[in-house]
Write a protein that holds these residues in place. Structure first.
Motif, PDB file in Angstrom:
ATOM      1  N   ASN A  54       0.771  -1.133   0.011  1.00 25.41           N
ATOM      2  CA  ASN A  54      -0.066  -0.012  -0.015  1.00 25.41           C
ATOM      3  C   ASN A  54       0.967   1.209   0.005  1.00 25.41           C
ATOM      4  O   ASN A  54       1.857   1.130   0.574  1.00 25.41           O
ATOM      5  N   PHE A  55       0.235   2.409  -0.478  1.00 26.28           N
ATOM      6  CA  PHE A  55       1.150   3.524  -0.357  1.00 26.28           C
ATOM      7  C   PHE A  55       0.928   4.427   0.761  1.00 26.28           C
ATOM      8  O   PHE A  55      -0.074   4.754   0.779  1.00 26.28           O
ATOM      9  N   SER A  56       1.877   4.653   1.456  1.00 22.45           N
ATOM     10  CA  SER A  56       2.064   5.736   2.499  1.00 22.45           C
ATOM     11  C   SER A  56       3.429   6.237   2.606  1.00 22.45           C
ATOM     12  O   SER A  56       4.286   5.363   2.827  1.00 22.45           O
ATOM     13  N   THR A  57       3.694   7.342   2.988  1.00 18.33           N
ATOM     14  CA  THR A  57       4.789   7.846   3.526  1.00 18.33           C
ATOM     15  C   THR A  57       4.688   7.839   5.005  1.00 18.33           C
ATOM     16  O   THR A  57       3.780   7.362   5.498  1.00 18.33           O
ATOM     17  N   VAL A  58       6.127   7.977   5.583  1.00 16.85           N
ATOM     18  CA  VAL A  58       6.103   7.720   7.062  1.00 16.85           C
ATOM     19  C   VAL A  58       5.235   8.732   7.785  1.00 16.85           C
ATOM     20  O   VAL A  58       4.310   8.295   8.769  1.00 16.85           O
ATOM     21  N   GLU A  59       4.786   9.924   7.289  1.00 20.55           N
ATOM     22  CA  GLU A  59       3.869  10.900   7.793  1.00 20.55           C
ATOM     23  C   GLU A  59       2.552  10.521   7.646  1.00 20.55           C
ATOM     24  O   GLU A  59       1.534  10.764   8.441  1.00 20.55           O
ATOM     25  N   GLU A  60       2.001   9.779   6.630  1.00 24.77           N
ATOM     26  CA  GLU A  60       0.763   9.624   6.173  1.00 24.77           C
ATOM     27  C   GLU A  60       0.268   8.105   6.812  1.00 24.77           C
ATOM     28  O   GLU A  60      -0.725   7.737   6.905  1.00 24.77           O
TER      29      GLU A  60
END
Ligand SMILES: NC(=O)c1ccc[n+]([C@@H]2O[C@H](COP(=O)([O-])OP(=O)(O)OC[C@H]3O[C@@H](n4cnc5c(N)ncnc54)[C@H](O)[C@@H]3O)[C@@H](O)[C@H]2O)c1
Length: 248
Positions: free
Chosen positions: A91-97
């Protein structure tokens, strides 16, 4: 020449993509293949297509499933020669999201799934010796901001492989454990991921899709080699298969 003749091989997440290519190629080389997955329809259809293969329902994040699947393998085949810990998702997410829930799910399926597979398969595999092949990713060694949890899960898989290899050697088991780090290969997971990344930008999608893209059969060839006795001196290795993308 049949390179894994009569070996009993369990492939997790074997219903699709890389796992399905492994199942087809290893069966063509004489292996008795057990495909496990949570996608029952696709898993059963694939097993029906591959002579002598078997499909078992199996969520790799569930320890009780591992125990019952391996008991079934022992009952039907009496041994396990090769384990391919392949099941995964991204799944797509950066550390902040990143939500904690999704972060944990990545680790549960991929890191814990691989750990549980090794833990419970080793007692069966040590009777005859064998080969464990863990599927990590170049995400274990590259900074990829958009798939934060995936990089964490795949990094842990790559590290665990070395400890497992040395443990087995220390104990005198004839079990090797190696890790494959694939770059982008053309599977349903990659197509979905690239489509999400590129959005409606079809030109960007075509470009992404072409960059370093291998076919599932390319990874299956490496899995076949590691499953066979030809690779008997390769143990605790991390093998990158990405047509040079990582070293650029
Ligand atoms: N395709 C690539 O470019 C690429 C690159 C690097 C690493 N990988 C890794 O290769 C493996 C296979 O990926 P793929 O591209 O073939 O994807 P895919 O989506 O085609 O296949 C993955 C399979 O895993 C199964 N699965 C997911 N969660 C599961 C669970 N909890 N228990 C059992 N099965 C489960 C899915 O149902 C699916 O059949 C994954 O671990 C992936 O991270 C793929």
């Amino acid at each position: 020449m049949k390179r894994v003749n009569n070996k009993v091989v369990l492939i997790t997440g074997g219903a699709s993509g890389l796992g399905a290519a492994d199942a087809r190629l290893l069966a063509a080389h004489g292996a008795r293949v057990i495909i496990t997955d949570i996608n029952h329809q696709q898993g059963e259809a694939l097993a029906a297509e591959i002579p002598g293969s078997l499909y078992l329902a199996h969520d790799v994040a569930d320890e009780a499933h591992w125990i019952s699947v391996l008991a079934e393998v022992k009952k039907r085949f009496g041994q396990l020669d090769v384990l391919v810990n392949n099941a995964g998702f991204v799944n797509f997410s950066t550390v902040e999201e990143q939500s904690l829930e999704q972060f944990r799910l990545h680790l549960q399926v991929m890191t814990e799934g691989t750990f549980l597979g090794c833990k419970h398969a080793i007692p069966l595999m040590r009777e005859t010796g064998g080969s464990i092949i863990n599927i990590s990713s170049v995400a274990a060694v590259k900074g990829i901001a958009e798939v934060f949890a995936y990089t964490a899960a795949k990094g842990a898989i790559a590290s665990m492989g070395r400890s497992i290899a040395i443990h087995c050697q220390n104990q005198g088991y004839r079990i090797r454990c190696n890790t494959i780090l694939p770059g982008a290969h053309d599977t349903p997971m990659t197509v979905k991921a690239l489509t999400e990344l590129a959005g409606a930008d079809t030109e960007a999608l075509t470009q992404l899709h072409d960059v370093g893209q291998g076919k599932p059969e390319d990874v299956a060839n490496l899995v076949l080699f590691l499953a066979s006795d030809e690779s008997r001196q390769i143990n605790g290795a991390q093998l990158v298969i990405d047509n040079g993308e990582t070293i650029k």
